[in-house]
Design a protein around this motif. Structure first.
Motif, PDB file in Angstrom:
ATOM      1  N   UNK A  66       0.818  -1.221   0.000  1.00 37.96           N
ATOM      2  CA  UNK A  66       0.000   0.000   0.000  1.00 37.96           C
ATOM      3  C   UNK A  66       0.850   1.270   0.000  1.00 37.96           C
ATOM      4  N   UNK A  67       1.925   1.277   0.792  1.00 38.26           N
ATOM      5  CA  UNK A  67       2.779   2.466   0.882  1.00 38.26           C
ATOM      6  C   UNK A  67       3.490   2.733  -0.453  1.00 38.26           C
ATOM      7  N   UNK A  68       3.995   1.658  -1.061  1.00 35.04           N
ATOM      8  CA  UNK A  68       4.664   1.807  -2.359  1.00 35.04           C
ATOM      9  C   UNK A  68       3.672   2.283  -3.417  1.00 35.04           C
ATOM     10  N   UNK A  69       2.461   1.759  -3.387  1.00 34.32           N
ATOM     11  CA  UNK A  69       1.438   2.187  -4.354  1.00 34.32           C
ATOM     12  C   UNK A  69       1.141   3.670  -4.185  1.00 34.32           C
ATOM     13  N   UNK A  70       1.002   4.120  -2.944  1.00 32.00           N
ATOM     14  CA  UNK A  70       0.729   5.549  -2.704  1.00 32.00           C
ATOM     15  C   UNK A  70       1.863   6.411  -3.246  1.00 32.00           C
ATOM     16  N   UNK A  71       3.112   5.970  -3.020  1.00 27.96           N
ATOM     17  CA  UNK A  71       4.264   6.762  -3.464  1.00 27.96           C
ATOM     18  C   UNK A  71       4.324   6.834  -4.989  1.00 27.96           C
ATOM     19  N   UNK A  72       4.055   5.695  -5.649  1.00 27.17           N
ATOM     20  CA  UNK A  72       4.068   5.686  -7.118  1.00 27.17           C
ATOM     21  C   UNK A  72       2.982   6.612  -7.657  1.00 27.17           C
ATOM     22  N   UNK A  73       1.788   6.539  -7.072  1.00 27.13           N
ATOM     23  CA  UNK A  73       0.685   7.386  -7.543  1.00 27.13           C
ATOM     24  C   UNK A  73       1.019   8.856  -7.357  1.00 27.13           C
ATOM     25  N   UNK A  74       1.592   9.158  -6.200  1.00 31.35           N
ATOM     26  CA  UNK A  74       1.906  10.568  -5.910  1.00 31.35           C
ATOM     27  C   UNK A  74       3.013  11.075  -6.842  1.00 31.35           C
ATOM     28  N   UNK A  75       4.036  10.256  -7.056  1.00 28.81           N
ATOM     29  CA  UNK A  75       5.178  10.686  -7.888  1.00 28.81           C
ATOM     30  C   UNK A  75       4.792  10.841  -9.351  1.00 28.81           C
ATOM     31  N   UNK A  76       3.841  10.025  -9.819  1.00 30.32           N
ATOM     32  CA  UNK A  76       3.512  10.040 -11.256  1.00 30.32           C
ATOM     33  C   UNK A  76       2.261  10.849 -11.565  1.00 30.32           C
ATOM     34  N   UNK A  77       1.436  11.077 -10.557  1.00 32.14           N
ATOM     35  CA  UNK A  77       0.164  11.769 -10.813  1.00 32.14           C
ATOM     36  C   UNK A  77      -0.911  10.831 -11.339  1.00 32.14           C
ATOM     37  N   UNK A  78      -0.589   9.548 -11.482  1.00 33.20           N
ATOM     38  CA  UNK A  78      -1.609   8.589 -11.943  1.00 33.20           C
ATOM     39  C   UNK A  78      -2.659   8.416 -10.849  1.00 33.20           C
ATOM     40  N   UNK A  79      -3.886   8.142 -11.257  1.00 35.06           N
ATOM     41  CA  UNK A  79      -4.930   7.970 -10.248  1.00 35.06           C
ATOM     42  C   UNK A  79      -5.490   6.552 -10.257  1.00 35.06           C
TER      43      UNK A  79
END
Ligand code: AMP
Length: 145
Positions: A66-79
């Motif tokens: 979950x933490x890695x997913x949040x970081x990837x979403x935040x860094x890329x702007x993907x939703x």
């Protein structure tokens, strides 16, 4: 299980774009991403498929997903994103060391899926045979195979 390219990455003998590491888990960018931010999350334990993974490694991966997913979403702007995990060559596994893909989904890039649902047949019988294997009655029936 034999060594894979991921063993060398874990030992630092091959480079990777590392984003996270703890005692049991490593996460790094996929070298041929399906989309920007495509990440691989791997246990350090050298097994090919999830069914062979120890409970400790499985828990360690699950704890950070979950933490890695949040970081990837935040860094890329993907939703939106997919988490993909292939087991066996027939299921499109190419590297035989357990790994979870985190794949951001954009309008024009990400995981393409062909999903051909069937009608559920003999659901009751199937569910109880799986449940039976998971019951405490016969734990040895689920020994590693
Ligand atoms: P799979 O088909 O689930 O086994 O996916 C294996 C993934 O590992 C693919 O997406 C590859 O691009 C990726 N991969 C293979 N070698 C490397 C590497 N040296 N560094 C990063 N990713 C890799």
């Amino acid at each position: 299980m034999g060594e894979t390219i991921f063993s060398k990455i874990i030992r630092g003998e091959l480079p990777c774009h590392k984003v996270y590491e703890d005692e049991l888990v490593l996460a790094f960018l996929d070298i041929n991403p399906l989309s920007r931010g495509h990440l691989l999350v791997i246990p350090k334990e050298e097994v090919a498929t999830v069914d062979a993974l120890s409970d400790d490694s499985a828990a360690a991966v699950g704890r950070v997903l979950p933490r890695l997913s949040r970081a990837v979403m935040k860094a890329t702007g993907a939703s939106a994103y997919n988490i993909l995990q292939n087991n066996g060559a027939a299921a499109h596994q190419a590297v035989f060391h357990v790994h979870f893909h985190i794949i951001p989904k954009y309008e024009d890039a990400g995981l393409g899926l062909e999903w051909n649902p069937l009608r559920l047949e003999s659901g009751e019988e199937l569910a109880s045979s799986i449940a039976e294997l998971l019951s405490d009655k016969e734990p040895e029936t689920l020994a590693r195979w």
